[in-house]
Each structure stands twice: as C-alpha cells, then as structure tokens.
Design a protein around this motif. Structure first.
Motif, PDB file in Angstrom:
ATOM      1  N   LYS A  54       0.816  -1.221   0.000  1.00 18.32           N
ATOM      2  CA  LYS A  54       0.000   0.000   0.000  1.00 18.32           C
ATOM      3  C   LYS A  54       0.849   1.270   0.000  1.00 18.32           C
ATOM      4  CE  LYS A  54      -3.822  -2.260   2.290  1.00 18.32           C
ATOM      5  NZ  LYS A  54      -4.680  -2.302   3.466  1.00 18.32           N
ATOM      6  N   SER A  55       2.181   1.119   0.099  1.00 21.98           N
ATOM      7  CA  SER A  55       3.059   2.290   0.078  1.00 21.98           C
ATOM      8  C   SER A  55       3.215   2.791  -1.348  1.00 21.98           C
ATOM      9  CB  SER A  55       4.435   1.923   0.649  1.00 21.98           C
ATOM     10  OG  SER A  55       5.109   1.042  -0.240  1.00 21.98           O
ATOM     11  N   VAL A  56       3.772   3.967  -1.505  1.00 21.58           N
ATOM     12  CA  VAL A  56       3.997   4.537  -2.833  1.00 21.58           C
ATOM     13  C   VAL A  56       4.913   3.618  -3.642  1.00 21.58           C
ATOM     14  CG1 VAL A  56       4.990   6.487  -4.088  1.00 21.58           C
ATOM     15  CG2 VAL A  56       3.597   6.900  -2.068  1.00 21.58           C
ATOM     16  N   LEU A  57       5.996   3.149  -3.021  1.00 21.51           N
ATOM     17  CA  LEU A  57       6.911   2.253  -3.721  1.00 21.51           C
ATOM     18  C   LEU A  57       6.222   0.925  -4.046  1.00 21.51           C
ATOM     19  CD1 LEU A  57       9.677   1.653  -4.871  1.00 21.51           C
ATOM     20  CD2 LEU A  57      10.413   0.984  -2.569  1.00 21.51           C
ATOM     21  N   GLY A  58       5.429   0.420  -3.111  1.00 25.03           N
ATOM     22  CA  GLY A  58       4.708  -0.823  -3.359  1.00 25.03           C
ATOM     23  C   GLY A  58       3.723  -0.701  -4.510  1.00 25.03           C
ATOM     24  N   LEU A  59       3.000   0.408  -4.546  1.00 27.87           N
ATOM     25  CA  LEU A  59       2.062   0.636  -5.654  1.00 27.87           C
ATOM     26  C   LEU A  59       2.803   0.756  -6.980  1.00 27.87           C
ATOM     27  CD1 LEU A  59      -0.400   3.148  -3.950  1.00 27.87           C
ATOM     28  CD2 LEU A  59      -0.841   0.757  -4.549  1.00 27.87           C
ATOM     29  N   LEU A  60       3.950   1.434  -6.968  1.00 24.82           N
ATOM     30  CA  LEU A  60       4.762   1.559  -8.179  1.00 24.82           C
ATOM     31  C   LEU A  60       5.221   0.183  -8.664  1.00 24.82           C
ATOM     32  CD1 LEU A  60       6.409   3.329 -10.224  1.00 24.82           C
ATOM     33  CD2 LEU A  60       8.284   3.104  -8.595  1.00 24.82           C
ATOM     34  N   LEU A  61       5.725  -0.640  -7.740  1.00 23.81           N
ATOM     35  CA  LEU A  61       6.191  -1.974  -8.128  1.00 23.81           C
ATOM     36  C   LEU A  61       5.049  -2.836  -8.667  1.00 23.81           C
ATOM     37  CD1 LEU A  61       8.699  -2.839  -5.263  1.00 23.81           C
ATOM     38  CD2 LEU A  61       9.225  -2.362  -7.659  1.00 23.81           C
ATOM     39  N   ARG A  62       3.884  -2.778  -8.014  1.00 25.15           N
ATOM     40  CA  ARG A  62       2.732  -3.555  -8.487  1.00 25.15           C
ATOM     41  C   ARG A  62       2.302  -3.097  -9.866  1.00 25.15           C
ATOM     42  NH1 ARG A  62      -1.374  -2.872  -3.833  1.00 25.15           N
ATOM     43  NH2 ARG A  62      -2.779  -3.202  -5.564  1.00 25.15           N
ATOM     44  N   ARG A  63       2.236  -1.788 -10.063  1.00 22.54           N
ATOM     45  CA  ARG A  63       1.803  -1.259 -11.360  1.00 22.54           C
ATOM     46  C   ARG A  63       2.816  -1.596 -12.458  1.00 22.54           C
ATOM     47  NH1 ARG A  63      -0.261   4.808 -12.788  1.00 22.54           N
ATOM     48  NH2 ARG A  63      -0.717   4.330 -14.936  1.00 22.54           N
ATOM     49  N   LEU A  64       4.107  -1.497 -12.125  1.00 25.14           N
ATOM     50  CA  LEU A  64       5.141  -1.834 -13.086  1.00 25.14           C
ATOM     51  C   LEU A  64       5.060  -3.310 -13.467  1.00 25.14           C
ATOM     52  CD1 LEU A  64       7.661  -0.980 -14.683  1.00 25.14           C
ATOM     53  CD2 LEU A  64       9.001  -1.492 -12.645  1.00 25.14           C
ATOM     54  N   ALA A  65       4.886  -4.180 -12.481  1.00 24.78           N
ATOM     55  CA  ALA A  65       4.805  -5.622 -12.756  1.00 24.78           C
ATOM     56  C   ALA A  65       3.582  -5.949 -13.608  1.00 24.78           C
ATOM     57  CB  ALA A  65       4.775  -6.409 -11.443  1.00 24.78           C
ATOM     58  N   LEU A  66       2.443  -5.366 -13.281  1.00 20.52           N
ATOM     59  CA  LEU A  66       1.230  -5.624 -14.067  1.00 20.52           C
ATOM     60  C   LEU A  66       1.349  -5.070 -15.485  1.00 20.52           C
ATOM     61  CD1 LEU A  66      -1.527  -4.937 -11.395  1.00 20.52           C
ATOM     62  CD2 LEU A  66      -0.891  -7.146 -12.377  1.00 20.52           C
ATOM     63  N   GLY A  67       1.892  -3.864 -15.612  1.00 23.36           N
ATOM     64  CA  GLY A  67       2.050  -3.256 -16.930  1.00 23.36           C
ATOM     65  C   GLY A  67       3.034  -4.017 -17.805  1.00 23.36           C
ATOM     66  N   ALA A  68       4.107  -4.503 -17.189  1.00 25.14           N
ATOM     67  CA  ALA A  68       5.118  -5.229 -17.960  1.00 25.14           C
ATOM     68  C   ALA A  68       4.578  -6.546 -18.482  1.00 25.14           C
ATOM     69  CB  ALA A  68       6.351  -5.463 -17.097  1.00 25.14           C
ATOM     70  N   LYS A  69       3.732  -7.208 -17.695  1.00 26.13           N
ATOM     71  CA  LYS A  69       3.179  -8.497 -18.124  1.00 26.13           C
ATOM     72  C   LYS A  69       2.264  -8.358 -19.341  1.00 26.13           C
ATOM     73  CE  LYS A  69       3.238 -10.684 -13.584  1.00 26.13           C
ATOM     74  NZ  LYS A  69       4.480 -11.326 -13.663  1.00 26.13           N
ATOM     75  N   SER A  70       1.592  -7.220 -19.467  1.00 24.57           N
ATOM     76  CA  SER A  70       0.653  -7.043 -20.571  1.00 24.57           C
ATOM     77  C   SER A  70       1.220  -6.200 -21.717  1.00 24.57           C
ATOM     78  CB  SER A  70      -0.642  -6.407 -20.058  1.00 24.57           C
ATOM     79  OG  SER A  70      -0.382  -5.115 -19.552  1.00 24.57           O
ATOM     80  N   ALA A  71       2.450  -5.705 -21.561  1.00 25.81           N
ATOM     81  CA  ALA A  71       3.041  -4.840 -22.584  1.00 25.81           C
ATOM     82  C   ALA A  71       3.561  -5.675 -23.761  1.00 25.81           C
ATOM     83  CB  ALA A  71       4.190  -4.033 -21.996  1.00 25.81           C
ATOM     84  N   PRO A  72       3.395  -5.148 -24.980  1.00 24.10           N
ATOM     85  CA  PRO A  72       3.980  -5.840 -26.126  1.00 24.10           C
ATOM     86  C   PRO A  72       5.506  -5.757 -26.087  1.00 24.10           C
ATOM     87  CG  PRO A  72       2.791  -3.863 -26.826  1.00 24.10           C
ATOM     88  CD  PRO A  72       2.635  -3.972 -25.360  1.00 24.10           C
ATOM     89  N   PHE A  73       6.138  -6.671 -26.794  1.00 25.72           N
ATOM     90  CA  PHE A  73       7.596  -6.767 -26.809  1.00 25.72           C
ATOM     91  C   PHE A  73       8.244  -5.438 -27.202  1.00 25.72           C
ATOM     92  CE2 PHE A  73      11.673  -7.694 -28.756  1.00 25.72           C
ATOM     93  CZ  PHE A  73      12.271  -8.489 -27.790  1.00 25.72           C
ATOM     94  N   SER A  74       7.676  -4.734 -28.165  1.00 25.34           N
ATOM     95  CA  SER A  74       8.286  -3.478 -28.624  1.00 25.34           C
ATOM     96  C   SER A  74       8.342  -2.442 -27.505  1.00 25.34           C
ATOM     97  CB  SER A  74       7.525  -2.920 -29.832  1.00 25.34           C
ATOM     98  OG  SER A  74       6.183  -2.633 -29.476  1.00 25.34           O
ATOM     99  N   ARG A  75       7.331  -2.406 -26.647  1.00 23.93           N
ATOM    100  CA  ARG A  75       7.351  -1.455 -25.523  1.00 23.93           C
ATOM    101  C   ARG A  75       8.369  -1.873 -24.477  1.00 23.93           C
ATOM    102  NH1 ARG A  75       1.086   0.138 -24.918  1.00 23.93           N
ATOM    103  NH2 ARG A  75       0.971   1.361 -26.813  1.00 23.93           N
TER     104      ARG A  75
END
Length: 140
Positions: free
Chosen positions: A96-117
């Motif tokens: 729930k911390s700022v860093l925790g939210l950043l890490l969660r969002r980064l992990a979720l975004g990376a899993k769904s991002a296309p290879f080019s991104r």
C-alpha cells in the motif's frame, strides 16, 4: 494531457517518459542503494531479463517465505531473476506504500506490454544507468 498516475502514458503506456530528471540523493545510504540498483540494471541485456528483474522487484512485496518460493519459480541464472541472500532477507515493502504501488503497477504493466514497448523500456533503462553512472562519477 500531462503524463501522470492513471494517465496511461509513459514508456509502457505508449507516451514519452516524464521529462524531469530524477533527484540525486547525497546521503551515504541513498548512494549505496543507488549504486546497487544501477549495478543490477546495468546487467540487463534483453527484454526477457528486464521482465525477470521486474518480477524479482515485485517479490519485495512478499514475505520472506513467499519471496524465496517466487525466486525459485523465476529460476535460472539470468541477470534479473537471481536474488542474493540479502535481497531474500530484505524487509518486505508494503503493497500500500507509494513504492509498493509503483512496483505492483510496473509488474502488471510489464506483463501485458507488447515486446516493442519492453524493448523501449530497456533502452530507457540503459540511458538511465548511463546517466546515473556519469552523475556518480562526477560526484566522486
């Protein structure tokens, strides 16, 4: 529209990364953390290793037992997926911390991002590392 939280912009969101530079932390502890992060990021050689590194960073949100199981699941010897003993024993980051939210969002975004991104993100990481190493050398 300005890039910001929830705007869907940024390297993974398709828009340009934020233009403002990251602040340099003069404290010895901050310098040690920065040096460690730069070292880990400089070892990334492919988008697959970047994904492994993001997954490894997201493991910091888990307890020690969950973290060890997650590291074993990542397996292998790639630059991003091996966790040192200190990283396995590191304190858990609150999800729930700022860093925790950043890490969660980064992990979720990376899993769904296309290879080019992911490839663009890796290029941005390499530029960040080069700038960070130059700034550290200038400060020394």
């Amino acid at each position: 529209a300005a890039a910001g939280p929830g705007s869907g912009r940024g390297v993974l969101g398709g828009g340009p990364p934020p233009a403002r530079p990251l602040p340099v932390v003069p404290l010895a502890e901050g310098a040690a953390v920065r040096a460690h992060v730069l070292h880990r990021l400089s070892a990334l050689g492919s988008p697959d290793e970047l994904l492994d590194a993001i997954d490894a960073a997201a493991l910091l949100l888990c307890s020690g037992i969950e973290r060890a199981a997650g590291a074993a699941r990542l397996g292998g010897g790639g630059a991003g997926c091996t966790l040192s003993r200190a990283e396995l024993d590191a304190p858990t980051i609150s999800a729930k911390s700022v860093l925790g939210l950043l890490l969660r969002r980064l992990a979720l975004g990376a899993k769904s991002a296309p290879f080019s991104r992911l490839a663009r993100l890796l290029t941005a990481v390499h530029e960040y590392v080069a700038e960070g190493l130059a700034a550290a050398a200038a400060a020394a």
